[in-house]
Design a protein around this motif. Structure first.
Motif, PDB file in Angstrom:
ATOM      1  N   VAL A 175       5.234  -8.762  -8.340  1.00  0.00           N
ATOM      2  CA  VAL A 175       4.128  -8.692  -7.393  1.00  0.00           C
ATOM      3  C   VAL A 175       3.001  -7.780  -7.868  1.00  0.00           C
ATOM      4  O   VAL A 175       1.823  -8.137  -7.779  1.00  0.00           O
ATOM      5  CB  VAL A 175       4.637  -8.218  -6.007  1.00  0.00           C
ATOM      6  CG1 VAL A 175       3.488  -7.979  -5.047  1.00  0.00           C
ATOM      7  CG2 VAL A 175       5.598  -9.230  -5.435  1.00  0.00           C
ATOM      8  N   GLU A 176       3.313  -6.619  -8.365  1.00  0.00           N
ATOM      9  CA  GLU A 176       2.292  -5.626  -8.707  1.00  0.00           C
ATOM     10  C   GLU A 176       1.249  -6.144  -9.715  1.00  0.00           C
ATOM     11  O   GLU A 176       0.059  -6.010  -9.469  1.00  0.00           O
ATOM     12  CB  GLU A 176       2.934  -4.329  -9.221  1.00  0.00           C
ATOM     13  CG  GLU A 176       3.666  -3.542  -8.147  1.00  0.00           C
ATOM     14  CD  GLU A 176       2.754  -2.999  -7.057  1.00  0.00           C
ATOM     15  OE1 GLU A 176       1.576  -2.679  -7.320  1.00  0.00           O
ATOM     16  OE2 GLU A 176       3.232  -2.898  -5.920  1.00  0.00           O
ATOM     17  N   VAL A 216      -1.008  -8.720  -7.939  1.00  0.00           N
ATOM     18  CA  VAL A 216      -1.940  -8.093  -7.001  1.00  0.00           C
ATOM     19  C   VAL A 216      -3.043  -7.370  -7.758  1.00  0.00           C
ATOM     20  O   VAL A 216      -4.224  -7.472  -7.407  1.00  0.00           O
ATOM     21  CB  VAL A 216      -1.183  -7.134  -6.056  1.00  0.00           C
ATOM     22  CG1 VAL A 216      -2.144  -6.290  -5.257  1.00  0.00           C
ATOM     23  CG2 VAL A 216      -0.272  -7.926  -5.141  1.00  0.00           C
ATOM     24  N   HIS A 217      -2.673  -6.643  -8.780  1.00  0.00           N
ATOM     25  CA  HIS A 217      -3.678  -5.919  -9.574  1.00  0.00           C
ATOM     26  C   HIS A 217      -4.685  -6.910 -10.179  1.00  0.00           C
ATOM     27  O   HIS A 217      -5.896  -6.677 -10.133  1.00  0.00           O
ATOM     28  CB  HIS A 217      -2.997  -5.102 -10.673  1.00  0.00           C
ATOM     29  CG  HIS A 217      -3.963  -4.332 -11.509  1.00  0.00           C
ATOM     30  ND1 HIS A 217      -4.615  -3.227 -11.038  1.00  0.00           N
ATOM     31  CD2 HIS A 217      -4.405  -4.528 -12.779  1.00  0.00           C
ATOM     32  CE1 HIS A 217      -5.430  -2.768 -11.980  1.00  0.00           C
ATOM     33  NE2 HIS A 217      -5.313  -3.536 -13.044  1.00  0.00           N
ATOM     34  N   VAL A 258      -5.471  -6.311  -0.860  1.00  0.00           N
ATOM     35  CA  VAL A 258      -4.273  -7.100  -0.630  1.00  0.00           C
ATOM     36  C   VAL A 258      -3.267  -6.178   0.032  1.00  0.00           C
ATOM     37  O   VAL A 258      -3.103  -5.022  -0.370  1.00  0.00           O
ATOM     38  CB  VAL A 258      -3.700  -7.649  -1.961  1.00  0.00           C
ATOM     39  CG1 VAL A 258      -2.396  -8.374  -1.728  1.00  0.00           C
ATOM     40  CG2 VAL A 258      -4.721  -8.540  -2.640  1.00  0.00           C
ATOM     41  N   LEU A 266       0.572  -5.285   1.017  1.00  0.00           N
ATOM     42  CA  LEU A 266       1.964  -5.507   0.639  1.00  0.00           C
ATOM     43  C   LEU A 266       2.844  -4.958   1.749  1.00  0.00           C
ATOM     44  O   LEU A 266       2.561  -3.882   2.304  1.00  0.00           O
ATOM     45  CB  LEU A 266       2.282  -4.792  -0.672  1.00  0.00           C
ATOM     46  CG  LEU A 266       1.487  -5.234  -1.905  1.00  0.00           C
ATOM     47  CD1 LEU A 266       1.840  -4.359  -3.093  1.00  0.00           C
ATOM     48  CD2 LEU A 266       1.774  -6.693  -2.211  1.00  0.00           C
ATOM     49  N   THR A 308      -1.883  -0.957   1.226  1.00  0.00           N
ATOM     50  CA  THR A 308      -2.785  -1.706   0.362  1.00  0.00           C
ATOM     51  C   THR A 308      -2.257  -1.655  -1.050  1.00  0.00           C
ATOM     52  O   THR A 308      -1.673  -0.667  -1.474  1.00  0.00           O
ATOM     53  CB  THR A 308      -4.213  -1.124   0.391  1.00  0.00           C
ATOM     54  OG1 THR A 308      -4.177   0.244  -0.008  1.00  0.00           O
ATOM     55  CG2 THR A 308      -4.847  -1.257   1.756  1.00  0.00           C
ATOM     56  N   ALA A 309      -2.462  -2.733  -1.745  1.00  0.00           N
ATOM     57  CA  ALA A 309      -2.060  -2.785  -3.140  1.00  0.00           C
ATOM     58  C   ALA A 309      -3.050  -1.967  -3.956  1.00  0.00           C
ATOM     59  O   ALA A 309      -4.199  -1.793  -3.556  1.00  0.00           O
ATOM     60  CB  ALA A 309      -2.056  -4.231  -3.627  1.00  0.00           C
TER      61      ALA A 309
END
Length: 186
Positions: free
Chosen positions: A122-123, A126-127, A144, A146, A156-157
Motif C-alpha cells: 500500500v505505501e 499511495v506515495h 489519501v 489509510l 493521511t498517507a
C-alpha cells in the motif's frame, strides 16, 4: 505584438481576406491596435488619404478592445469582420488549451498506472498516487486516507514531502470522513 496586429499581419487566412476586402471596397481605411499604433493604412480611390479619423469603429472581443478601424461607412463592416476573426482565433486557442489540459490529465493517469502497476504494498502505491496528484496544474492538492484495520483509525498517507499523520477524531464509519472511508472501502 498585439492580438489584432498578429491577426491582420500574420494569420494565413485573415491577412489575405482583409486585403481582398479592402481592395474590393476601394475605401480609405486605417486599422489601429489597442494602443493606437497603425497596423494597416489604405488610401481610398484616386490617391485619397488614409481613413477619416472622425469615424471610428472599435474591434471588441469578449469585452476586450483589441483596436479600432477608422474610415467611412466601411469601418463598421471591417471592424465586424476583424472581431469575428479574432473571436474565432480565441475560441481555437481555448479549445487547444483545453485539449492540452486533458492530455496532461490522461498522461498523469497513465504515469500513475505505470508506477503503481508493479507494486504489491500500500505505501508505495499511495506515495506514487500523491506524488502524481501533486503534478496537477492549478495548485491541486489531495490526500489519501489509510485505515488501520485493527483500530479503525484513519490517517493521511505520506505526501510527496514525507508528511502525513492522523486525522483528529476520525474513525471508519463515524462522521463524513469515516462514512466515506467505509463506503469507499467496501
Amino acid at each position: 505584438m498585439s492580438e489584432l496586429r498578429r491577426l491582420i499581419v500574420r494569420h494565413r487566412h485573415v491577412a489575405p481576406m482583409v486585403s481582398a476586402l479592402l481592395a474590393s471596397m476601394d475605401a480609405a481605411v486605417t486599422i489601429r491596435d489597442g494602443e493606437g499604433a497603425v497596423i494597416l493604412e489604405r488610401g481610398g480611390p484616386a490617391g485619397a488619404g488614409p481613413g477619416d479619423p472622425g469615424i471610428r469603429q472599435d474591434v471588441v472581443v469578449d469585452g476586450d478592445m483589441l483596436g479600432w478601424v477608422e474610415g467611412g461607412r466601411t469601418a463598421r463592416g471591417i471592424a465586424a469582420v476583424l472581431a469575428y476573426a479574432a473571436a474565432r482565433e480565441r475560441d481555437k486557442r481555448s479549445l487547444a488549451n483545453e485539449a492540452l489540459e486533458r492530455y496532461r490529465e490522461l498522461s498523469l493517469i497513465y504515469d500513475l498506472a505505470a508506477t503503481i502497476g508493479g507494486s504489491d504494498t500500500v505505501e508505495p502505491v499511495v506515495h506514487a498516487a500523491v506524488t502524481e496528484l501533486s503534478r496537477l496544474p492549478h495548485d491541486a492538492r489531495g490526500f489519501v486516507l489509510l485505515a488501520d484495520g485493527d483500530s479503525g483509525t484513519l490517517r493521511t498517507a505520506p505526501e510527496a514531502d514525507g508528511e502525513g499523520g492522523p486525522i483528529t477524531e476520525a474513525r471508519a464509519g463515524v462522521g463524513i470522513v469515516g462514512e466515506a472511508a467505509v463506503s469507499g472501502g467496501s
